[in-house]
Design an enzyme around this catalytic site. Sequence first.
Site, mmCIF file in Angstrom:
data_model
loop_
_atom_site.group_PDB
_atom_site.id
_atom_site.type_symbol
_atom_site.label_atom_id
_atom_site.label_comp_id
_atom_site.label_asym_id
_atom_site.label_seq_id
_atom_site.Cartn_x
_atom_site.Cartn_y
_atom_site.Cartn_z
ATOM 1 N N ARG A 1 -8.094 4.595 6.459
ATOM 2 C CA ARG A 1 -8.054 3.610 5.181
ATOM 3 C C ARG A 1 -8.866 4.471 4.076
ATOM 4 O O ARG A 1 -9.951 5.084 4.238
ATOM 5 C CB ARG A 1 -9.061 2.537 5.341
ATOM 6 C CG ARG A 1 -8.688 1.287 6.281
ATOM 7 C CD ARG A 1 -7.505 0.435 5.635
ATOM 8 N NE ARG A 1 -7.071 -0.630 6.403
ATOM 9 C CZ ARG A 1 -6.031 -0.518 7.178
ATOM 10 N NH1 ARG A 1 -5.160 0.231 7.314
ATOM 11 N NH2 ARG A 1 -5.624 -1.697 7.775
ATOM 12 N N GLU B 1 -4.134 0.831 -2.965
ATOM 13 C CA GLU B 1 -2.683 0.964 -2.645
ATOM 14 C C GLU B 1 -1.956 -0.336 -3.340
ATOM 15 O O GLU B 1 -2.583 -1.435 -3.229
ATOM 16 C CB GLU B 1 -2.360 0.768 -1.260
ATOM 17 C CG GLU B 1 -3.006 1.986 -0.361
ATOM 18 C CD GLU B 1 -3.044 1.902 1.180
ATOM 19 O OE1 GLU B 1 -2.293 1.020 1.531
ATOM 20 O OE2 GLU B 1 -3.534 2.997 1.777
ATOM 21 N N HIS C 1 1.439 4.946 3.044
ATOM 22 C CA HIS C 1 0.952 4.360 4.042
ATOM 23 C C HIS C 1 2.075 4.198 4.947
ATOM 24 O O HIS C 1 2.512 3.123 5.249
ATOM 25 C CB HIS C 1 0.336 3.035 3.469
ATOM 26 C CG HIS C 1 -0.413 2.440 4.511
ATOM 27 N ND1 HIS C 1 -1.675 1.733 4.232
ATOM 28 C CD2 HIS C 1 -0.547 2.409 5.645
ATOM 29 C CE1 HIS C 1 -2.309 1.156 5.358
ATOM 30 N NE2 HIS C 1 -1.545 1.866 6.352
HETATM 31 C C1 8YV Z 1 0.351 -0.991 8.169
HETATM 32 C C2 8YV Z 1 -2.114 -0.782 9.040
HETATM 33 O O1 8YV Z 1 0.341 -0.400 6.954
HETATM 34 O O2 8YV Z 1 -1.964 -1.356 11.096
HETATM 35 C C3 8YV Z 1 -2.829 -1.427 10.074
HETATM 36 O O3 8YV Z 1 -3.998 -1.575 10.092
HETATM 37 O O4 8YV Z 1 -2.701 -0.505 7.788
HETATM 38 C C4 8YV Z 1 -0.605 -0.321 9.040
HETATM 39 O O5 8YV Z 1 -0.101 -0.310 10.214
HETATM 40 C C5 8YV Z 1 0.483 -2.528 8.029
HETATM 41 O O6 8YV Z 1 -0.398 -3.109 8.850
HETATM 42 C C6 8YV Z 1 1.884 -2.972 8.168
HETATM 43 O O7 8YV Z 1 1.915 -4.431 7.972
#
Ligand code: 8YV
Length: 311
Positions: A230, A259, A277
């Site tokens: 993150r 983001e 991402h």
């Molecule tokens: C994705 C993420 O960008 O799993 C996570 O916490 O940040 C990533 O896998 C996102 O959640 C896709 O929906």
Amino acid sequence: MKPDILLLQAIVPALEARLAETFTPHRLYAAVDKAALLAEVGPGIRGVITGGAVGIRNEMMDALPALEIIAIHGVGTDAVDLVHARARGIRVTNTPGVLTDDVADLALGLIIATLRGIPAADRFVRAGEWEKQAAPLTRKVSGKRVGILGLGQIGLAIARRLVAFDCTVRYHSRHARTDVPYEYMTDAASLAHASDVLVLAASADQGQALVTREVLDALGAQGFFINIARGRLVDEAALIEALQQGRIAGAGLDVFANEPHVPPALLTLDNVVVLPHRGSATIETRLQMGQMVLDNLDACFGGRPLPSAVA
Ligand code: 8YV
């Protein structure tokens, strides 16, 4: 009546179609007038689908009085206030496990892309520079000392891959693990000091920046920083300054503090690789993540135990 579900982020189209067989989906992520859609459907919304980084703000949770479940399409729970959700009796689920390999693969991709300067070399060829001069030499990956900040499932999967590259792996986590052969370092700065490459793979549940100016200086002018976790775990201003001043050698970043905004200063630096991402963004994995979201919603509204509940 089919339960109303609010989507704050898209899931793969095939699964959105499946969602619509059992539920009534409302695509807030695609709405031109989000406030109008919320005012219209908010009172009846019983479930929310959101992304790990997107989460849901408490104000929005509070604007959904009938909300029973927040199904996170991702593993990170840091963008959902779990205490707030529990207090409201709202269940929260995520999609652990299925995205581990993809994120670890991408971490290795970023390490190689950054140290070997792959995107810069691609730009060099496309700009016709190869006809005029030799491309600059880059840095070797195999055998490097790599420090992993956060040795959870994803950190471990990265470590396993690095061993195949003959890298020496060290780590720092909230707790030392007794089940791994890697050396534990008691803090992020000493890990950075002992590393050629520092990989951030920690969960952001605790929120505070782990990669500070001090940690970047401990990594040093020959060191590379990789982030697949993150953006808010990094002091982004300190990172930009360290890169601009050559106090670290380069960075490979899949995530950012705000983001989809990427600080423009990063885009001017040739030793920085930036991705939008993409950690879990493969067709295979997004199908599995979407299926887990549907399984959690089905279980919730069918009165069964939730397959992957976090609250
Ligand atoms: C994705 C993420 O960008 O799993 C996570 O916490 O940040 C990533 O896998 C996102 O959640 C896709 O929906």
